[in-house]
Write an enzyme that holds these catalytic residues in place. Structure first.
Site, PDB file in Angstrom:
ATOM      1  N   HIS A  67     147.031  27.093 148.573  1.00 33.28           N
ATOM      2  CA  HIS A  67     146.240  26.831 150.059  1.00 33.28           C
ATOM      3  C   HIS A  67     146.351  28.192 150.727  1.00 33.28           C
ATOM      4  O   HIS A  67     147.015  28.827 150.566  1.00 33.28           O
ATOM      5  CB  HIS A  67     147.066  25.773 150.750  1.00 33.28           C
ATOM      6  N   ASP A 146     147.436  14.921 160.215  1.00 36.23           N
ATOM      7  CA  ASP A 146     146.941  16.485 159.882  1.00 36.23           C
ATOM      8  C   ASP A 146     145.347  16.205 160.095  1.00 36.23           C
ATOM      9  O   ASP A 146     144.659  17.137 160.568  1.00 36.23           O
ATOM     10  CB  ASP A 146     147.143  17.256 158.576  1.00 36.23           C
ATOM     11  N   SER A 168     150.782  21.843 159.539  1.00 38.50           N
ATOM     12  CA  SER A 168     149.673  21.318 158.995  1.00 38.50           C
ATOM     13  C   SER A 168     149.334  21.614 157.635  1.00 38.50           C
ATOM     14  O   SER A 168     148.984  20.610 156.681  1.00 38.50           O
ATOM     15  CB  SER A 168     148.231  22.254 159.634  1.00 38.50           C
ATOM     16  N   LYS A 172     150.135  18.438 154.269  1.00 41.26           N
ATOM     17  CA  LYS A 172     149.148  18.085 153.231  1.00 41.26           C
ATOM     18  C   LYS A 172     149.624  18.436 151.907  1.00 41.26           C
ATOM     19  O   LYS A 172     149.512  17.722 151.043  1.00 41.26           O
ATOM     20  CB  LYS A 172     147.902  19.103 153.480  1.00 41.26           C
TER      21      LYS A 172
HETATM   22  N1  URA Z   1     144.663  25.647 156.877  1.00 42.45           N
HETATM   23  C1  URA Z   1     145.199  24.335 157.138  1.00 42.45           C
HETATM   24  O1  URA Z   1     145.239  23.455 156.296  1.00 42.45           O
HETATM   25  N2  URA Z   1     145.953  24.325 158.548  1.00 42.45           N
HETATM   26  C2  URA Z   1     145.896  25.337 159.544  1.00 42.45           C
HETATM   27  O2  URA Z   1     146.390  25.202 160.472  1.00 42.45           O
HETATM   28  C3  URA Z   1     145.227  26.715 158.973  1.00 42.45           C
HETATM   29  C4  URA Z   1     144.610  26.754 157.777  1.00 42.45           C
END
Ligand code: URA
Length: 419
Positions: A67, A146, A168, A172
């Site tokens: 990510h 989220d 966030s 996920k």
């Molecule tokens: N990516 C995400 O999933 N959340 C954020 O808050 C910033 C970048």
């Protein structure tokens, strides 16, 4: 805030009892005041438990994801997912949409005609089992809090906030049934964390959350002082990713993909060490296996896989305009956030919750930090459908470039690796 208070707000917002304006007030308070680590852990867990927490351990293979904290021209997921899956590692990836000036994997993928990112939980599992990879967004089943909070933060100027970003991202990622995670934490003019120390603190926080939840995690602090690669904008970035999957990508973008892939391959037990992972990345690009996997992914997610061989099937802007340097010297700095904003002005991002995205528009960056330019050199080419949007975006690009007399060295791509 106590865990009960945080839980009340997250559940209430998810269920529609807490209104947008009430949640916006809390987000802005967190943005201004920060959160303790305990509060951040509680927020992450409440957001995680707002939906299903998937368990893929029965699939018997390592499951790894990456990510990014968000940047401009950051399209690495479109290369990493097929490469790592082609090595036999499962990649159950939950991504986001464009956020503020930064692009989003889901919007990029959806520029492929027919491509669906809204797979149900059952389809997500079936696709992962069959293809070895599934690329979806937050849904009403997985990470729903989220999904809502991300969209609200996008339009309330509450994105660049360490606890909100950590919660966030990790809510996920911890929901998607992975065993290992590679975090690409961006720092620089186009990142949410402009300062390397802030980016490092965010990386530490996310690693602690991952370990606390029993997952392996590695974080790379990487440069976002200029757009990554050349393309900024949804279908343009898909094309650049497809080019990279064929060994023809821009060097900086390919180099970052190689580093991130190598870390993912190690976590996925497909490589013994990072150097072995780099070699495997090069091999999977050179022998076409990664490109074939991309074709399979597009087909499996209902997209038109012919785009792999025919880019004209992707949305294309009607018009283009060159932005020239107008002066001589060396590119000293690029305000990558301004480049992202220019791309939004062309229609590639959202200014409001209900703004539709134009997948065809964007820009191509022609000069990078340390390049020498003359007045006639192109800084960027804008691709647009509405000339008034190009009139607005062009001066933003001109101002985004600092051109100086002295040559400067390009910034290093990888600043730090945290294991
Ligand atoms: N990516 C995400 O999933 N959340 C954020 O808050 C910033 C970048």
């Amino acid at each position: 805030m106590s865990r009960a208070e945080i839980g009340f707000m997250v559940r209430g917002y998810n269920e529609g009892i807490v209104a947008d304006y009430q949640m916006s007030a809390l987000l802005m308070a967190i943005f201004l005041r920060g959160m303790t680590n305990e509060e951040t852990f509680a927020l992450t867990e409440e957001m995680l438990n707002s939906g299903a927490v998937v368990d893929f351990s029965d699939l018997g293979r390592p499951r790894v994801d990456k990510h990014s904290t968000g940047g401009v021209g950051d399209k690495t997921s479109l290369v990493l997912a097929p490469v790592v899956a082609a090595a036999g590692v499962l990649v159950p990836m939950i991504s986001g949409r464009s956020l503020a000036h930064s692009g989003g994997t889901l919007d990029k993928l959806e520029s492929i005609p027919g491509f669906r990112t809204d797979l149900s939980l059952a389809e997500y599992r079936a696709t992962l089992e069959r293809v070895g990879v599934a690329l979806i967004g937050q849904t009403t089943e997985i990470a729903p809090a989220d999904k809502k909070l991300y969209a609200l933060r996008d339009v309330t100027a509450t994105v660049p906030c360490r606890p909100l970003m950590a919660a966030s991202i990790m809510s996920k990622k911890m929901a998607e049934g992975i065993s290992g995670l590679v975090l690409d934490v961006k720092t620089g003019s186009g990142a949410f964390m402009k300062d390397q120390a802030d980016a490092t603190a965010l990386a530490h926080l996310m690693i602690v959350i991952a370990r606390f939840m029993g997952k392996e995690a590695v974080a790379l602090i990487t440069d976002m002082n200029q757009p990554l690669g050349r393309a900024v904008g949804n279908s343009l970035e898909v094309i650049e990713s497809l080019e990279t999957l064929q060994g023809r990508g821009p060097a900086d973008f390919n180099d970052l993909c190689r580093e991130l892939a190598a870390e993912m391959l190690v976590l996925g037990r497909a490589s013994t060490d990072v150097e072995d992972g780099r070699k495997l990345y090069d091999k999977l690009i050179a022998n076409g296996a990664a490109l074939e996997k991309m074709r399979e992914i597009i087909e499996a997610q209902h997209g038109d896989a012919r785009v792999v061989d025919d880019y004209s099937l992707l949305p294309r802007a009607h018009d283009e305009r060159r932005v020239l340097a107008g002066r001589s010297g060396f590119v000293r700095a690029i305000d990558a956030e301004a480049v992202g904003r220019a791309s939004m002005l062309l229609g590639a991002g959202r200014a409001r919750l209900d703004t539709p995205i134009d997948a065809s528009v964007g820009l191509e960056i022609k000069a990078r930090i340390s390049d020498e330019v003359t007045p006639e050199s192109e800084l960027a080419v804008l691709y647009f459908n509405d000339s008034s949007s190009a009139d607005e975006a062009a001066p933003v690009i001109t101002q985004a470039f600092t051109i100086a007399r002295e040559h400067v060295a390009p910034p290093s791509l990888i600043k730090l690796v945290l294991r």
